[in-house]
Design a protein around this motif. Sequence first.
Motif, PDB file in Angstrom:
ATOM      1  N   ASN A 250       0.710  -0.848   0.004  1.00 42.88           N
ATOM      2  CA  ASN A 250       0.021  -0.137  -0.213  1.00 42.88           C
ATOM      3  C   ASN A 250       0.462   1.370  -0.016  1.00 42.88           C
ATOM      4  N   LEU A 251       1.872   0.677   0.470  1.00 34.54           N
ATOM      5  CA  LEU A 251       2.481   2.542   0.778  1.00 34.54           C
ATOM      6  C   LEU A 251       3.886   2.550   0.234  1.00 34.54           C
ATOM      7  N   TYR A 252       4.414   1.523  -0.905  1.00 29.01           N
ATOM      8  CA  TYR A 252       5.925   1.517  -2.046  1.00 29.01           C
ATOM      9  C   TYR A 252       5.639   0.635  -2.723  1.00 29.01           C
ATOM     10  N   ALA A 253       4.283   0.476  -3.716  1.00 26.84           N
ATOM     11  CA  ALA A 253       4.463  -0.673  -5.057  1.00 26.84           C
ATOM     12  C   ALA A 253       4.381   0.298  -5.660  1.00 26.84           C
ATOM     13  N   HIS A 254       5.706  -0.343  -6.286  1.00 28.17           N
ATOM     14  CA  HIS A 254       5.196   0.531  -8.124  1.00 28.17           C
ATOM     15  C   HIS A 254       5.716  -0.310  -9.567  1.00 28.17           C
ATOM     16  N   ASP A 255       5.397  -0.007 -10.518  1.00 24.63           N
ATOM     17  CA  ASP A 255       5.659  -0.868 -11.769  1.00 24.63           C
ATOM     18  C   ASP A 255       6.873  -1.708 -11.663  1.00 24.63           C
ATOM     19  N   ARG A 256       8.246  -0.871 -10.598  1.00 25.88           N
ATOM     20  CA  ARG A 256       8.976  -1.462 -10.065  1.00 25.88           C
ATOM     21  C   ARG A 256       9.567  -2.356  -9.304  1.00 25.88           C
ATOM     22  N   LEU A 257       8.635  -2.549  -9.004  1.00 26.14           N
ATOM     23  CA  LEU A 257       8.722  -2.579  -7.030  1.00 26.14           C
ATOM     24  C   LEU A 257       7.677  -3.492  -6.629  1.00 26.14           C
ATOM     25  N   THR A 258       7.649  -4.962  -6.001  1.00 21.67           N
ATOM     26  CA  THR A 258       6.360  -5.798  -6.209  1.00 21.67           C
ATOM     27  C   THR A 258       6.805  -6.104  -4.638  1.00 21.67           C
ATOM     28  N   PHE A 259       5.782  -6.094  -4.108  1.00 17.31           N
ATOM     29  CA  PHE A 259       6.141  -8.077  -2.360  1.00 17.31           C
ATOM     30  C   PHE A 259       4.636  -8.927  -2.041  1.00 17.31           C
ATOM     31  N   GLN A 260       5.005 -10.017  -1.739  1.00 19.22           N
ATOM     32  CA  GLN A 260       4.259 -10.598  -2.265  1.00 19.22           C
ATOM     33  C   GLN A 260       5.519 -11.450  -0.389  1.00 19.22           C
ATOM     34  N   GLN A 261       4.242 -12.415  -0.169  1.00 20.95           N
ATOM     35  CA  GLN A 261       4.369 -13.055   0.832  1.00 20.95           C
ATOM     36  C   GLN A 261       5.244 -14.700   0.970  1.00 20.95           C
ATOM     37  N   GLY A 262       6.098 -14.643   1.599  1.00 18.73           N
ATOM     38  CA  GLY A 262       6.559 -15.628   1.434  1.00 18.73           C
ATOM     39  C   GLY A 262       7.511 -16.398   2.580  1.00 18.73           C
ATOM     40  N   ASP A 263       8.297 -17.544   2.905  1.00 16.33           N
ATOM     41  CA  ASP A 263       9.385 -17.745   4.074  1.00 16.33           C
ATOM     42  C   ASP A 263      10.627 -17.931   3.368  1.00 16.33           C
ATOM     43  N   ALA A 264      11.900 -17.842   4.253  1.00 14.77           N
ATOM     44  CA  ALA A 264      13.207 -17.934   3.197  1.00 14.77           C
ATOM     45  C   ALA A 264      13.602 -19.505   3.325  1.00 14.77           C
ATOM     46  N   GLU A 265      12.830 -20.172   4.107  1.00 14.82           N
ATOM     47  CA  GLU A 265      12.852 -21.241   4.015  1.00 14.82           C
ATOM     48  C   GLU A 265      12.392 -22.024   3.589  1.00 14.82           C
ATOM     49  N   VAL A 266      11.319 -21.692   2.479  1.00 12.59           N
ATOM     50  CA  VAL A 266      10.293 -22.981   1.822  1.00 12.59           C
ATOM     51  C   VAL A 266      10.574 -22.848   0.692  1.00 12.59           C
ATOM     52  N   PHE A 267      10.848 -23.145  -0.333  1.00 10.84           N
ATOM     53  CA  PHE A 267      11.015 -22.988  -1.779  1.00 10.84           C
ATOM     54  C   PHE A 267      10.048 -22.563  -2.210  1.00 10.84           C
ATOM     55  N   ASN A 268       9.681 -21.451  -3.150  1.00  8.29           N
ATOM     56  CA  ASN A 268       9.274 -20.948  -4.276  1.00  8.29           C
ATOM     57  C   ASN A 268       9.302 -21.203  -5.618  1.00  8.29           C
ATOM     58  N   GLU A 269       8.730 -22.144  -5.972  1.00  6.96           N
ATOM     59  CA  GLU A 269       8.661 -22.502  -7.611  1.00  6.96           C
ATOM     60  C   GLU A 269       9.084 -21.299  -8.522  1.00  6.96           C
ATOM     61  N   ARG A 270       8.264 -20.472  -8.134  1.00  6.48           N
ATOM     62  CA  ARG A 270       7.504 -19.138  -9.192  1.00  6.48           C
ATOM     63  C   ARG A 270       8.405 -18.487  -8.891  1.00  6.48           C
TER      64      ARG A 270
ATOM     65  N   MET B 196      19.961 -13.449  10.096  1.00  5.93           N
ATOM     66  CA  MET B 196      20.122 -13.577  11.832  1.00  5.93           C
ATOM     67  C   MET B 196      19.003 -13.954  12.197  1.00  5.93           C
ATOM     68  N   HIS B 197      17.898 -14.010  11.808  1.00  4.46           N
ATOM     69  CA  HIS B 197      16.789 -14.716  12.015  1.00  4.46           C
ATOM     70  C   HIS B 197      15.968 -15.669  11.986  1.00  4.46           C
ATOM     71  N   LEU B 198      16.566 -16.601  10.914  1.00  5.77           N
ATOM     72  CA  LEU B 198      16.287 -17.870  10.650  1.00  5.77           C
ATOM     73  C   LEU B 198      16.373 -19.115  11.613  1.00  5.77           C
ATOM     74  N   GLN B 199      15.342 -19.904  11.478  1.00 10.72           N
ATOM     75  CA  GLN B 199      16.264 -21.055  12.013  1.00 10.72           C
ATOM     76  C   GLN B 199      17.332 -21.652  11.550  1.00 10.72           C
ATOM     77  N   ASN B 200      16.985 -21.817   9.832  1.00  8.54           N
ATOM     78  CA  ASN B 200      17.459 -23.080   9.028  1.00  8.54           C
ATOM     79  C   ASN B 200      18.067 -21.578   7.759  1.00  8.54           C
ATOM     80  N   GLU B 201      19.636 -20.928   7.986  1.00 13.28           N
ATOM     81  CA  GLU B 201      19.905 -20.197   6.766  1.00 13.28           C
ATOM     82  C   GLU B 201      21.112 -21.573   5.689  1.00 13.28           C
ATOM     83  N   ARG B 202      21.083 -22.370   5.915  1.00 11.85           N
ATOM     84  CA  ARG B 202      21.554 -23.369   4.943  1.00 11.85           C
ATOM     85  C   ARG B 202      20.130 -24.045   3.518  1.00 11.85           C
ATOM     86  N   THR B 203      19.862 -23.282   4.616  1.00  8.30           N
ATOM     87  CA  THR B 203      17.704 -24.294   3.821  1.00  8.30           C
ATOM     88  C   THR B 203      17.444 -22.878   2.467  1.00  8.30           C
TER      89      THR B 203
END
Length: 311
Positions: A115-135, A150-157
């Motif tokens: 709502n505050l920042y998105a524009h034609d070159r900037l998008t946001f989406q919900q996701g988890d760093a430790e869960v692969f997103n095929e898209r 530093m906030h993740l449980q498994n940085e290797r994943t």
Amino acid sequence: MKKHLLTASILLETASETSEGLSRLINDDKATCLQKLEAASDSEVWDVFLTGQTDLFFDLESTWLAKNTWWKESKNILDIGSGNGDYLYRLSSTFHKKRFCGIELVPQSVEKATNLYAHDRLTFQQGDAEVFNERLKESADVVMFHATLMHLQNERTALENAAKYLKPNGYVLIMDGFDPAYKSFPPVTAIDNAMQLAAEVKRGQNKKNRQVSFELLQALSSDAFALNDVFEVVFSSIDTFGNEICNPVCIKGALKRKQFSNHALLLLSLFQRTYNIPVDLDKAFDELCVFVNEKNGWMRSGMHFLVLRKK
């Protein structure tokens, strides 16, 4: 309907006033400062902290980025852990020929950032760093972790996923906490003590610490580490012994000293809330006032800058 609109307007105005108050703590007297911190919610403190962090460090960090060929040639940037979106928005406003996508775990943060920042070159989406997103597969020239590992449980994943999100010969940019790199003049011992206590709590809980990127650097220097087949180190601001090679972020000047002092009070409050450790905010306020008034005062951020190239 009018009643609901009026209520929403009042809530927005109140939130704005709270944010404004938390962004100027160091200008208050000590009692008022401590009262504001105590009255603020966790989400309010986090939001002002993240924006203040951008205000404090962005110019120096973006200047460093602009000097790197790998950054200059990159067109698609994927930020894992984009938070409130403020940092990525400023990147998009500075580097106009690049496209940015922020991935954030908290849905409310994604909605607010959109709502505050998105524009034609900037998008946001919900996701988890430790869960692969095929898209996101092979979508990025650079995958960025800004104060995220530093906030993740498994940085290797998370890094294995990042490799899949990268195009061939893409880069991972890590800017993460490394407390031994933090230095200031005059010293603020309340910050040093809180960092040490927070690290002890995280070790006791078997959670990741504020040296995870340094440990990653050390692991990448070992032939036995699995990610050696995936990445090579292109740049590190510290060596494998923890010695500082360079620090792209060193703040000086009256305005930056004030910004840092306000940022430090919020950080200490978050340490107190997150790790349930004793933090002497009274002492911190006094030490930070001395720091603000020291004309030759300076601070080097407790951050580690690490760049990896996908093999």
